[in-house]
Design an enzyme around this catalytic site. Structure first.
Site, PDB file in Angstrom:
ATOM      1  N   GLU A 126      -4.947 130.148   5.759  1.00  0.00           N
ATOM      2  CA  GLU A 126      -6.135 129.851   4.940  1.00  0.00           C
ATOM      3  C   GLU A 126      -5.914 130.301   3.513  1.00  0.00           C
ATOM      4  O   GLU A 126      -5.142 131.224   3.262  1.00  0.00           O
ATOM      5  CB  GLU A 126      -7.330 130.649   5.478  1.00  0.00           C
TER       6      GLU A 126
ATOM      7  N   LYS B 148      -6.621 132.391   0.357  1.00  0.00           N
ATOM      8  CA  LYS B 148      -7.212 133.717   0.165  1.00  0.00           C
ATOM      9  C   LYS B 148      -8.083 133.646  -1.081  1.00  0.00           C
ATOM     10  O   LYS B 148      -7.601 133.679  -2.206  1.00  0.00           O
ATOM     11  CB  LYS B 148      -6.110 134.767   0.007  1.00  0.00           C
TER      12      LYS B 148
ATOM     13  N   ASP C 247     -10.450 134.491  -4.024  1.00  0.00           N
ATOM     14  CA  ASP C 247     -10.545 135.700  -4.839  1.00  0.00           C
ATOM     15  C   ASP C 247     -11.999 135.994  -5.202  1.00  0.00           C
ATOM     16  O   ASP C 247     -12.481 135.603  -6.256  1.00  0.00           O
ATOM     17  CB  ASP C 247      -9.700 135.529  -6.103  1.00  0.00           C
TER      18      ASP C 247
ATOM     19  N   TYR D 247     -14.753 133.031   6.920  1.00  0.00           N
ATOM     20  CA  TYR D 247     -13.395 132.968   7.441  1.00  0.00           C
ATOM     21  C   TYR D 247     -13.187 133.667   8.783  1.00  0.00           C
ATOM     22  O   TYR D 247     -12.098 133.620   9.330  1.00  0.00           O
ATOM     23  CB  TYR D 247     -12.370 133.455   6.425  1.00  0.00           C
TER      24      TYR D 247
ATOM     25  N   LYS E 298       0.881 137.059  -1.056  1.00  0.00           N
ATOM     26  CA  LYS E 298       0.302 137.201  -2.394  1.00  0.00           C
ATOM     27  C   LYS E 298       1.088 136.389  -3.404  1.00  0.00           C
ATOM     28  O   LYS E 298       2.313 136.471  -3.459  1.00  0.00           O
ATOM     29  CB  LYS E 298       0.343 138.678  -2.818  1.00  0.00           C
TER      30      LYS E 298
ATOM     31  N   CYS F 218      -9.433 140.424 -46.777  1.00  0.00           N
ATOM     32  CA  CYS F 218      -8.555 139.433 -46.160  1.00  0.00           C
ATOM     33  C   CYS F 218      -7.095 139.861 -46.321  1.00  0.00           C
ATOM     34  O   CYS F 218      -6.654 140.127 -47.442  1.00  0.00           O
ATOM     35  CB  CYS F 218      -8.772 138.064 -46.810  1.00  0.00           C
TER      36      CYS F 218
ATOM     37  N   CYS G 277      -5.396 137.260 -48.889  1.00  0.00           N
ATOM     38  CA  CYS G 277      -5.766 137.041 -50.296  1.00  0.00           C
ATOM     39  C   CYS G 277      -6.582 138.194 -50.876  1.00  0.00           C
ATOM     40  O   CYS G 277      -7.014 138.131 -52.023  1.00  0.00           O
ATOM     41  CB  CYS G 277      -6.540 135.729 -50.451  1.00  0.00           C
TER      42      CYS G 277
ATOM     43  N   CYS H 148     -13.033 135.065 -44.072  1.00  0.00           N
ATOM     44  CA  CYS H 148     -12.634 135.115 -45.462  1.00  0.00           C
ATOM     45  C   CYS H 148     -13.296 133.887 -46.091  1.00  0.00           C
ATOM     46  O   CYS H 148     -13.085 132.766 -45.633  1.00  0.00           O
ATOM     47  CB  CYS H 148     -11.121 135.011 -45.561  1.00  0.00           C
TER      48      CYS H 148
ATOM     49  N   CYS I 144      -7.986 130.859 -50.443  1.00  0.00           N
ATOM     50  CA  CYS I 144      -7.159 131.750 -49.611  1.00  0.00           C
ATOM     51  C   CYS I 144      -5.947 130.981 -49.089  1.00  0.00           C
ATOM     52  O   CYS I 144      -6.087 129.946 -48.432  1.00  0.00           O
ATOM     53  CB  CYS I 144      -7.980 132.284 -48.437  1.00  0.00           C
TER      54      CYS I 144
HETATM   55  S1  IVH Z   1      -9.300 137.638   6.807  1.00  0.00           S
HETATM   56  C1  IVH Z   1      -8.957 142.235   8.620  1.00  0.00           C
HETATM   57  N1  IVH Z   1      -9.382 135.435   5.435  1.00  0.00           N
HETATM   58  O1  IVH Z   1      -8.896 139.199   1.401  1.00  0.00           O
HETATM   59  C2  IVH Z   1      -9.242 141.496   7.362  1.00  0.00           C
HETATM   60  N2  IVH Z   1      -9.648 137.467   4.261  1.00  0.00           N
HETATM   61  O2  IVH Z   1      -7.425 142.190   2.322  1.00  0.00           O
HETATM   62  C3  IVH Z   1      -9.427 140.043   7.669  1.00  0.00           C
HETATM   63  N3  IVH Z   1     -10.022 137.205   1.866  1.00  0.00           N
HETATM   64  O3  IVH Z   1     -11.075 141.663   1.326  1.00  0.00           O
HETATM   65  C4  IVH Z   1      -9.628 139.304   6.421  1.00  0.00           C
HETATM   66  N4  IVH Z   1      -9.982 135.002   1.820  1.00  0.00           N
HETATM   67  O4  IVH Z   1     -12.261 139.490   1.682  1.00  0.00           O
HETATM   68  C5  IVH Z   1      -9.455 136.769   5.379  1.00  0.00           C
HETATM   69  N5  IVH Z   1      -9.466 133.382   4.361  1.00  0.00           N
HETATM   70  C6  IVH Z   1      -9.533 134.709   4.311  1.00  0.00           C
HETATM   71  C7  IVH Z   1      -9.766 135.409   3.105  1.00  0.00           C
HETATM   72  C8  IVH Z   1      -9.795 136.798   3.127  1.00  0.00           C
HETATM   73  C9  IVH Z   1     -10.143 136.115   1.107  1.00  0.00           C
HETATM   74  C10 IVH Z   1     -10.137 138.597   1.377  1.00  0.00           C
HETATM   75  C11 IVH Z   1     -10.995 139.456   2.232  1.00  0.00           C
HETATM   76  C12 IVH Z   1     -10.387 140.828   2.185  1.00  0.00           C
HETATM   77  C13 IVH Z   1      -9.033 140.590   1.621  1.00  0.00           C
HETATM   78  C14 IVH Z   1      -7.980 140.987   2.618  1.00  0.00           C
END
Ligand code: IVH
Length: 670
Positions: A113, A115, A117, A222, A310, A404, A407, A422, A427
């Site tokens: 999935e 991740k 932010d 999730y 990551k 400035c 100038c 300015c 200038c």
């Molecule tokens: S599963 C046991 N799925 O990423 C933790 N986390 O360190 C299970 N996050 O703070 C997390 N998208 O909030 C999972 N599709 C996703 C996610 C997700 C973002 C974040 C989550 C957590 C950090 C994981």
């Protein structure tokens, strides 16, 4: 109406509106227009106000944000909210897979999935009703932010089944909401949010839920934390189940049969992530079978059955060596951070934008500080954070000069503006920047004459104003560094051909305040010659569609100046065309329509325009608006919370616009 009838009516409206909202915010398949939805909502609110005792807990009117709290209460998580181990490259992903196989004694399949932010939240439902939502906190205790979470339209207040369940997900702020929020903050001279994650967290940490309601947050669920009375066998099945209950899940999840599949998925997103309407910082990989998850279990901090791939850091730490000032074409002074070179998002960065003095103050930046910089796409990197705890005491305060740097004339802060300026029209920095603008692509577009050559010509005093460009001679150019016979000939030819440019190019190149390239075109089309434009009164200017009061005054002020008259005479004598030579003006609506003959799909929700309004305006300009994205679609306009249609557009590599772009092209903003 009898009380029974009222109750029935309230029930029916609540269910109907919740269904519409689900289709709109979760499925991205609106059933009714915004206007119809708003009208029904108003009817419901009316009834609720007259009969507050009959208002349902899951009423959509709850979304606007209830009363402000004075603090958040603590919530103990029944199941701890853990974090994830990380993998930074292929080999670490393969190591993870090896550990999984060792732990299980057999191979595993994985659910991958995005991740997201944002920030992790947990949502508790009692017999299908949303009862509590909390932040992760330290993993075992979080804060109760239920009233803020209720303002997120994609969090169902009531589920499709009367289950008792805890789900977890990521609350986030879409990029477009974030940009809009920061723009508004900038206009109000308020401190900006460094990134969408901070903005989402900041919004959910407000004690007044009305603030969160305005911030247009979203969520993807999730995982299932706890569930009574139902057995699920795999992670992908649990995602399908929560989706069926009415939650929004991310539609990019993929069930991968082995680690090589996983790696391919991760690598694919390295590139594609920039196109998403929200930020992601990696990919989460989870062993799919729940029984396998139970076998593998947890370490003290994280599950053994999952890891996060990551993406290479886009934010890095470096040292700020100096602050340099540059003067723009309009005299605005912009501070730039000079950094110890550092690699970020694949490029080496030595400069970062500091925007303006207020931001330097707010961020408390000192020369010598360790700072975090962030680079998104091709954009100039920004300073996002100062690591004040790493100061040695050797750092030096920075003060904006009062004069400035180019100038020496006094810098002024114009009322209502953050920037220092300015205001000396002579200038040299402003003149040089003005020349660079004059030759740039949307202006006269002189090939081979860019920033470097202009600076060279300016420093050798070969050009002092734009007319001088047309007076350049071969022998003086040949004396310059890196200028051979051939390049000089080419340059002179390139300059010569621009003499016949249509009026709008020259008009834009002159750099009249507020006159962008689109306005220049509109002016050129309407007034046809420089002389007629020069003579136009404010009323005549304002009578033109798209020319507002501010611009009309700026144009009139510009043409009032004696030196402008002299410059235009010189340009005329040098043979520069001052007439519009483009296609003739037909009707105001047809000006520059890039919609003509195009098929456009609108998806997601828009802030400024209802779908109906947008459709009408596009059709007026010759475009066709359809409902589904196909290979014949030319443009997809993705508003807030756009979902499957946006995905399809990306897959088919169709041009995607955000709302701001649509508004610009419709000529509603500039
Ligand atoms: S599963 C046991 N799925 O990423 C933790 N986390 O360190 C299970 N996050 O703070 C997390 N998208 O909030 C999972 N599709 C996703 C996610 C997700 C973002 C974040 C989550 C957590 C950090 C994981």
């Amino acid at each position: 109406m009898s009380n029974d009838q009222v109750r029935k009516q309230i029930d029916q409206l609540t269910d109907q509106l919740n269904d519409y909202a689900h289709h709109y915010y979760v499925l991205d398949q609106p059933k009714v227009t915004d206007a119809e939805y708003d009208q029904l909502l108003r009817e419901l609110i009316d009834l609720e106000e007259k009969h507050p005792d009959m208002k349902r807990e899951d009423s959509p009117s709850e979304r606007v944000g209830g009363v402000a709290l004075d603090h958040f209460s603590k919530v103990q998580h029944d199941v701890p909210m853990l974090s994830l181990s990380n993998a930074f490259d292929d080999s670490e992903l393969r190591d993870f897979d090896r550990r999984v196989q060792q732990g299980l004694g057999h191979e595993a399949t994985y659910s991958c999935e995005l991740k997201i932010d944002g920030l992790a939240v947990t949502l508790k439902y009692d017999n299908g009703r949303f009862v509590q939502g909390a932040t992760r906190g330290d993993g075992s205790t979080g804060e109760d932010i239920t009233s803020n979470l209720k303002t997120i339209a994609s969090i169902p207040l009531k589920l499709n089944e009367t289950v008792t369940i805890d789900v977890r997900g990521e609350a986030f702020m879409p990029k477009s909401s974030f940009n809009r929020l920061n723009k508004a903050k900038e206009a109000n001279d308020e401190a900006l949010f460094a990134n969408p994650r901070n903005a989402a967290a900041g919004s959910l940490r407000q004690l007044d839920p009305k603030i969160a309601a305005k911030r247009q947050l979203d969520i993807f669920i999730y995982s299932v934390g706890q569930l009574e009375g139902k057995e699920l066998t795999s992670h992908h099945e649990s995602l399908e189940y929560v989706s069926k209950l009415g939650f929004k899940i991310n539609d990019q999840a993929k069930h991968c049969k082995n680690i090589e599949d996983v790696i391919e998925f991760c690598e694919g997103w390295l590139e594609k992530r920039a196109d998403l309407p929200y930020e992601i910082d990696g990919i989460v990989i989870k062993v799919d079978r729940l029984e396998d998850q139970r076998t593998l279990g947890f370490t003290a901090k994280s599950p053994r059955w999952a890891t996060a791939f990551k993406f290479p850091a886009e934010e890095v730490v470096t040292t700020l060596r100096d602050i340099e000032l540059s003067i723009g074409r309009t005299g605005v002074v912009t501070p730039t951070a000079i950094l110890d070179p550092v690699s970020v998002a694949g490029t080496t960065v030595q400069r970062a934008s500091l925007h303006n003095e207020d931001l330097i103050r707010e961020q408390d930046v000192k020369i010598g500080d360790k700072i975090t910089i962030k680079k998104a796409g091709d954009i100039i990197p920004k300073v996002v954070n100062v690591l004040t705890d790493q100061r040695t005491g050797e750092e030096k305060d920075f003060h904006m000069p009062t004069e400035c740097p180019e100038c020496n004339s006094e810098l002024v802060r114009i009322e209502g503006e953050v920037a220092l300026r300015c205001v000396n029209p002579k200038c040299p920095a402003q003149i040089r920047e003005g020349l660079i603008h004059f030759v740039s692509r949307n202006a006269m577009n002189i090939d081979g004459l860019g920033e470097r050559v202009i600076t060279q010509l300016f420093e050798h005093e070969l050009v002092e104003d734009v007319a001088d460009i047309y007076r350049l001679e071969k022998d003086e150019l040949l004396k310059l560094e890196r200028m051979g016979e051939k390049s000089v000939d080419n340059l002179l030819k390139a300059i010569e051909v621009t003499k016949t440019n249509s009026l709008e190019k020259l008009l834009f190149g002159l750099g009249i305040r507020y006159v962008g390239s689109k306005a220049a075109k509109t002016l050129a089309m309407n007034f046809e010659t420089m002389d007629q434009l020069k003579e136009a009164s404010i009323d005549q200017l304002e009578a033109v569609d798209e020319i507002g009061t501010k611009m009309a005054h700026a144009i009139a002020t510009y043409f009032d100046k004696e030196e402008v008259h002299l410059l235009l005479e010189e340009l005329d004598e040098l043979g520069i065309n001052m007439t519009y030579t483009g296609p003739k003006l037909q009707s105001a609506e047809e000006i520059d329509s890039i919609f003509a003959g195009k098929t456009i799909v609108l998806t997601g929700s828009m802030e400024e325009l209802s779908r109906k309004e947008a459709k009408e305006k596009i059709e007026l300009l010759g475009g066709k608006v359809t409902g589904s994205v196909t290979a014949n679609t030319d443009i997809v306009v993705a508003g807030e919370r756009a979902g499957s249609k946006l995905k399809k557009a990306n897959e088919l590599q169709i041009e995607v616009w955000d709302e701001a772009k649509l508004l610009t092209e419709l000529g509603l903003i500039s």
